[in-house]
Design a protein around this motif. Structure first.
Motif, PDB file in Angstrom:
ATOM      1  N   VAL A 189      30.458  67.904 128.024  1.00 28.66           N
ATOM      2  CA  VAL A 189      30.256  68.574 129.315  1.00 28.66           C
ATOM      3  C   VAL A 189      28.782  68.712 129.678  1.00 28.66           C
ATOM      4  CG1 VAL A 189      30.161  71.000 128.546  1.00 28.66           C
ATOM      5  CG2 VAL A 189      31.152  70.434 130.771  1.00 28.66           C
ATOM      6  N   GLU A 190      27.919  68.642 128.668  1.00 28.20           N
ATOM      7  CA  GLU A 190      26.495  68.877 128.942  1.00 28.20           C
ATOM      8  C   GLU A 190      25.909  67.825 129.885  1.00 28.20           C
ATOM      9  OE1 GLU A 190      25.739  71.683 127.886  1.00 28.20           O
ATOM     10  OE2 GLU A 190      26.944  72.057 126.088  1.00 28.20           O
ATOM     11  N   ARG A 191      26.528  66.635 129.899  1.00 30.20           N
ATOM     12  CA  ARG A 191      26.043  65.561 130.791  1.00 30.20           C
ATOM     13  C   ARG A 191      26.624  65.691 132.190  1.00 30.20           C
ATOM     14  NH1 ARG A 191      28.332  61.274 126.914  1.00 30.20           N
ATOM     15  NH2 ARG A 191      27.908  59.724 128.521  1.00 30.20           N
ATOM     16  N   ILE A 192      27.477  66.718 132.395  1.00 29.12           N
ATOM     17  CA  ILE A 192      28.149  66.869 133.686  1.00 29.12           C
ATOM     18  C   ILE A 192      27.727  68.147 134.416  1.00 29.12           C
ATOM     19  CG2 ILE A 192      30.412  67.230 134.771  1.00 29.12           C
ATOM     20  CD1 ILE A 192      31.532  65.228 132.717  1.00 29.12           C
ATOM     21  N   TRP A 193      27.779  69.296 133.701  1.00 33.73           N
ATOM     22  CA  TRP A 193      27.530  70.522 134.473  1.00 33.73           C
ATOM     23  C   TRP A 193      26.034  70.744 134.730  1.00 33.73           C
ATOM     24  CZ3 TRP A 193      30.091  74.632 130.761  1.00 33.73           C
ATOM     25  CH2 TRP A 193      29.366  74.732 129.576  1.00 33.73           C
ATOM     26  N   ASP A 194      25.779  71.617 135.678  1.00 32.69           N
ATOM     27  CA  ASP A 194      24.404  71.880 136.135  1.00 32.69           C
ATOM     28  C   ASP A 194      23.719  70.615 136.632  1.00 32.69           C
ATOM     29  OD1 ASP A 194      23.591  74.769 135.855  1.00 32.69           O
ATOM     30  OD2 ASP A 194      24.599  74.416 133.950  1.00 32.69           O
ATOM     31  N   GLY A 195      24.500  69.725 137.224  1.00 32.24           N
ATOM     32  CA  GLY A 195      23.983  68.453 137.737  1.00 32.24           C
ATOM     33  C   GLY A 195      24.207  67.354 136.720  1.00 32.24           C
ATOM     34  N   THR A 196      24.970  66.336 137.113  1.00 34.47           N
ATOM     35  CA  THR A 196      25.308  65.247 136.184  1.00 34.47           C
ATOM     36  C   THR A 196      24.042  64.459 135.795  1.00 34.47           C
ATOM     37  OG1 THR A 196      25.633  63.691 137.993  1.00 34.47           O
ATOM     38  CG2 THR A 196      27.580  64.956 137.293  1.00 34.47           C
ATOM     39  N   SER A 197      24.185  63.628 134.778  1.00 34.47           N
ATOM     40  CA  SER A 197      23.041  62.790 134.370  1.00 34.47           C
ATOM     41  C   SER A 197      22.572  61.916 135.538  1.00 34.47           C
ATOM     42  CB  SER A 197      23.441  61.884 133.199  1.00 34.47           C
ATOM     43  OG  SER A 197      23.559  62.648 132.021  1.00 34.47           O
ATOM     44  N   GLU A 198      23.530  61.457 136.347  1.00 35.76           N
ATOM     45  CA  GLU A 198      23.142  60.607 137.492  1.00 35.76           C
ATOM     46  C   GLU A 198      22.305  61.423 138.482  1.00 35.76           C
ATOM     47  OE1 GLU A 198      26.288  60.855 136.299  1.00 35.76           O
ATOM     48  OE2 GLU A 198      26.270  58.931 135.260  1.00 35.76           O
ATOM     49  N   ILE A 199      22.707  62.672 138.697  1.00 38.19           N
ATOM     50  CA  ILE A 199      21.947  63.513 139.641  1.00 38.19           C
ATOM     51  C   ILE A 199      20.557  63.820 139.073  1.00 38.19           C
ATOM     52  CG2 ILE A 199      21.894  65.822 140.731  1.00 38.19           C
ATOM     53  CD1 ILE A 199      23.780  63.695 142.102  1.00 38.19           C
ATOM     54  N   GLN A 200      20.447  64.005 137.755  1.00 43.05           N
ATOM     55  CA  GLN A 200      19.112  64.227 137.158  1.00 43.05           C
ATOM     56  C   GLN A 200      18.247  62.979 137.367  1.00 43.05           C
ATOM     57  OE1 GLN A 200      18.654  67.341 136.350  1.00 43.05           O
ATOM     58  NE2 GLN A 200      20.862  67.714 136.464  1.00 43.05           N
ATOM     59  N   ARG A 201      18.859  61.789 137.173  1.00 44.52           N
ATOM     60  CA  ARG A 201      18.092  60.549 137.394  1.00 44.52           C
ATOM     61  C   ARG A 201      17.682  60.429 138.852  1.00 44.52           C
ATOM     62  NH1 ARG A 201      21.859  58.581 133.297  1.00 44.52           N
ATOM     63  NH2 ARG A 201      20.611  57.912 131.511  1.00 44.52           N
ATOM     64  N   HIS A 202      18.555  60.893 139.740  1.00 49.67           N
ATOM     65  CA  HIS A 202      18.253  60.875 141.167  1.00 49.67           C
ATOM     66  C   HIS A 202      17.025  61.763 141.439  1.00 49.67           C
ATOM     67  CE1 HIS A 202      18.978  61.008 145.472  1.00 49.67           C
ATOM     68  NE2 HIS A 202      19.017  62.320 145.414  1.00 49.67           N
ATOM     69  N   ILE A 203      17.019  62.965 140.844  1.00 46.00           N
ATOM     70  CA  ILE A 203      15.886  63.895 141.059  1.00 46.00           C
ATOM     71  C   ILE A 203      14.593  63.255 140.524  1.00 46.00           C
ATOM     72  CG2 ILE A 203      14.907  66.125 140.334  1.00 46.00           C
ATOM     73  CD1 ILE A 203      17.846  67.168 140.162  1.00 46.00           C
ATOM     74  N   ILE A 204      14.673  62.690 139.326  1.00 45.59           N
ATOM     75  CA  ILE A 204      13.471  62.122 138.693  1.00 45.59           C
ATOM     76  C   ILE A 204      12.941  60.950 139.521  1.00 45.59           C
ATOM     77  CG2 ILE A 204      12.604  60.910 136.638  1.00 45.59           C
ATOM     78  CD1 ILE A 204      14.942  62.461 135.102  1.00 45.59           C
ATOM     79  N   SER A 205      13.831  60.036 139.897  1.00 46.69           N
ATOM     80  CA  SER A 205      13.370  58.836 140.606  1.00 46.69           C
ATOM     81  C   SER A 205      12.859  59.189 142.001  1.00 46.69           C
ATOM     82  CB  SER A 205      14.478  57.781 140.667  1.00 46.69           C
ATOM     83  OG  SER A 205      15.640  58.327 141.228  1.00 46.69           O
ATOM     84  N   ARG A 206      13.503  60.197 142.645  1.00 43.87           N
ATOM     85  CA  ARG A 206      13.050  60.613 143.970  1.00 43.87           C
ATOM     86  C   ARG A 206      11.634  61.166 143.901  1.00 43.87           C
ATOM     87  NH1 ARG A 206      16.585  65.255 146.242  1.00 43.87           N
ATOM     88  NH2 ARG A 206      15.177  66.282 144.800  1.00 43.87           N
ATOM     89  N   GLU A 207      11.369  61.950 142.861  1.00 39.11           N
ATOM     90  CA  GLU A 207      10.018  62.517 142.699  1.00 39.11           C
ATOM     91  C   GLU A 207       8.977  61.419 142.492  1.00 39.11           C
ATOM     92  OE1 GLU A 207       8.809  65.974 141.826  1.00 39.11           O
ATOM     93  OE2 GLU A 207      10.585  66.811 142.791  1.00 39.11           O
ATOM     94  N   LEU A 208       9.391  60.323 141.843  1.00 39.72           N
ATOM     95  CA  LEU A 208       8.451  59.227 141.595  1.00 39.72           C
ATOM     96  C   LEU A 208       8.214  58.389 142.843  1.00 39.72           C
ATOM     97  CD1 LEU A 208       9.842  57.935 138.169  1.00 39.72           C
ATOM     98  CD2 LEU A 208       7.759  59.276 138.537  1.00 39.72           C
ATOM     99  N   LEU A 209       9.298  58.127 143.586  1.00 37.41           N
ATOM    100  CA  LEU A 209       9.218  57.145 144.670  1.00 37.41           C
ATOM    101  C   LEU A 209       8.841  57.732 146.028  1.00 37.41           C
ATOM    102  CD1 LEU A 209      12.280  55.032 143.559  1.00 37.41           C
ATOM    103  CD2 LEU A 209       9.918  54.213 143.711  1.00 37.41           C
ATOM    104  N   ARG A 210       9.251  59.002 146.238  1.00 39.87           N
ATOM    105  CA  ARG A 210       9.007  59.588 147.557  1.00 39.87           C
ATOM    106  C   ARG A 210       7.522  59.574 147.937  1.00 39.87           C
ATOM    107  NH1 ARG A 210      12.025  65.059 148.699  1.00 39.87           N
ATOM    108  NH2 ARG A 210      13.823  63.818 149.201  1.00 39.87           N
ATOM    109  N   PRO A 211       6.601  59.938 147.020  1.00 41.27           N
ATOM    110  CA  PRO A 211       5.181  59.905 147.408  1.00 41.27           C
ATOM    111  C   PRO A 211       4.706  58.514 147.801  1.00 41.27           C
ATOM    112  CG  PRO A 211       5.478  61.084 145.331  1.00 41.27           C
ATOM    113  CD  PRO A 211       6.790  60.441 145.655  1.00 41.27           C
ATOM    114  N   LEU A 212       5.447  57.475 147.384  1.00 39.68           N
ATOM    115  CA  LEU A 212       5.062  56.101 147.743  1.00 39.68           C
ATOM    116  C   LEU A 212       5.741  55.649 149.027  1.00 39.68           C
ATOM    117  CD1 LEU A 212       5.233  54.489 144.178  1.00 39.68           C
ATOM    118  CD2 LEU A 212       3.289  55.582 145.311  1.00 39.68           C
TER     119      LEU A 212
END
Ligand SMILES: Cc1cc2nc3c(=O)[nH]c(=O)nc-3n(C[C@H](O)[C@H](O)[C@H](O)COP(=O)(O)OP(=O)(O)OC[C@H]3O[C@@H](n4cnc5c(N)ncnc54)[C@H](O)[C@@H]3O)c2cc1C
Length: 386
Positions: free
Chosen positions: A361-384
């Protein structure tokens, strides 16, 4: 840069570790067997935590809490993560979002939650709105000073023992670059409010005894004074505190991983096959080397993210990385630990199959792993500009 623990931090780690080992471990098998926590056992753990002075350790001293900063609280959560979550929930950590309480709300919700007199739960997810929370259907319409709520929430952790719920509800719509999105308001809703029911939820493979519930609202009338924060600004206050819950997941995963690792290490050093201890085979010892490397990396990433929060540095990406990495690490690690134990690892005489199930469940609750990757990649790409 300082990597060691201060004497206060070491005291937190030692105290919580000893509490977990003495007050929680002995009851874990019972919870696994029955799938529930006897109310008197839950109350006993809560009382001992209050006596220890660790209840609401996450809340500021001004409201009667322990006043731990993010880093120290992360160390506490790391130790608590070793234990059954169903029992650990009684080691009270009220939702930090309650600090948004104002006026009478402080007397009615915040202070009783800090004193252990009332338990809160936090409800966002709905059957048709999980990752996409701004697509929620649960809605409130205004009627004079009151709001009337209709809809359903599900997967709401420990609502079975909650006295009130912090519920996120759509109170309007707005046009955004990505289409129409709901405006969200946070409401405080008491158990027993007419039209509000807390129903048993689903049976989960992870964390037996840690109940998830279904919340239904049928023309449920709530006064405007029950709004937490401002109308339509529920997400703003939630985002501020949701950082904390993701860090908690990461810290819990690291703590549990160390407990699992110690079992696997001990077994590898004892179990003999072909006349040798299995730890002498590189097929086993290299697994242990990879496991401890994985745990240490997850630990440092988690502590560094907590440290950034304390320094008021941007930490959104770092916390997402910590949660993503620690939860995925725990899944790999529990699987490898079972491999080291062989067939015995799958039997419920040992806690390993439990840790393996709980890790899921740890990979699902409080935001799935995909959503965490979404947050990380957005932070990297948005400034560009991407
Ligand atoms: C045991 C348990 C307890 C929980 N406790 C609570 C609680 O106390 N309060 C609460 O509010 N919620 C709680 N939750 C809900 C939890 O936070 C959600 O399950 C989680 O956010 C995912 O939502 P979902 O299950 O609806 O999956 P969905 O959002 O439907 O996702 C399904 C799949 O699609 C993927 N996906 C979705 N959107 C995207 C995207 N944009 N990009 C890439 N992939 C995507 C997801 O990663 C996932 O793999 C709990 C859940 C569980 C299982």
């Amino acid at each position: 840069m300082e990597f060691g623990l201060s004497s206060e931090q070491q005291m937190i780690v030692d105290t919580v570790r000893s509490f977990v080992e003495n007050e929680i471990y002995p009851h874990e098998a019972e919870v696994e067997r029955t799938g529930e926590v006897r109310p008197e056992l839950g109350e006993e753990i809560k009382q001992k935590c209050l006596d220890l002075g660790f209840y609401a350790a996450n809340m500021p001293e001004e409201v009667g809490g322990g006043g731990l900063n993010h880093l120290d609280f992360t160390l506490l959560e790391r130790e608590l993560g070793r234990a059954s979550m169903a029992l650990g929930v009684y080691f009270g950590r009220p939702s930090g979002i309650l600090l948004a309480c104002e006026g009478e709300q402080r007397e009615k919700y915040l202070l009783p939650a800090v004193r252990g007199e009332k338990i809160d739960c936090l409800a966002m997810t709905e059957p048709d709105a999980g990752s996409d929370l701004r697509g929620m259907k649960c809605a409130a319409r205004q009627d004079g000073e009151d709001w009337i709520i209709n809809g359903t929430k599900h997967f709401i952790s420990h609502a079975n023992i909650a006295d009130f719920a912090i519920v996120f509800i759509a109170t309007g719509e707005e046009e955004t670059a990505r289409g129409t999105k709901k405006k969200i308001t946070a409401f405080l809703v008491d158990r027993g409010t007419p039209g509000f029911e807390i129903l048993p939820g689903y049976k989960s493979v992870s964390h037996r005894g840690y109940q998830n519930c279904i919340l239904t609202f049928d023309e449920c009338r709530v006064p405007g004074s029950q709004i937490l924060g401002e109308v339509h600004r529920g997400f703003e206050i939630a985002n501020e505190w949701l950082y904390g819950t993701r860090l908690t997941v990461a810290a819990n995963c690291v703590g549990r991983a160390r407990r699992v690792f110690d079992l696997a290490l001990g077994y590898a050093a004892e179990r003999k096959q072909f006349g040798l201890k299995i730890g002498r085979f590189q097929g086993v010892s290299f697994k242990l080397a990879d496991m401890i490397t994985d745990i240490d990396a997850a630990d440092w990433l988690t502590l560094a993210a907590a440290w950034r929060l304390d320094q008021a540095l941007p930490a959104n990406r770092e916390i997402a990385s910590a949660k993503l990495n620690a939860s995925e690490m725990l899944a790999r690690l529990t699987d490898e630990a079972i491999q080291i134990y062989g067939g015995m690892g799958l039997m419920n005489d040992l806690p390993l199959e439990r840790f393996w199930r709980d890790a899921r469940v740890e990979r699902i609750w409080d935001g799935t792993s995909e959503i965490q990757r979404h947050i990380i990649s957005r932070e990297l790409l948005r400034p560009l500009g991407c």
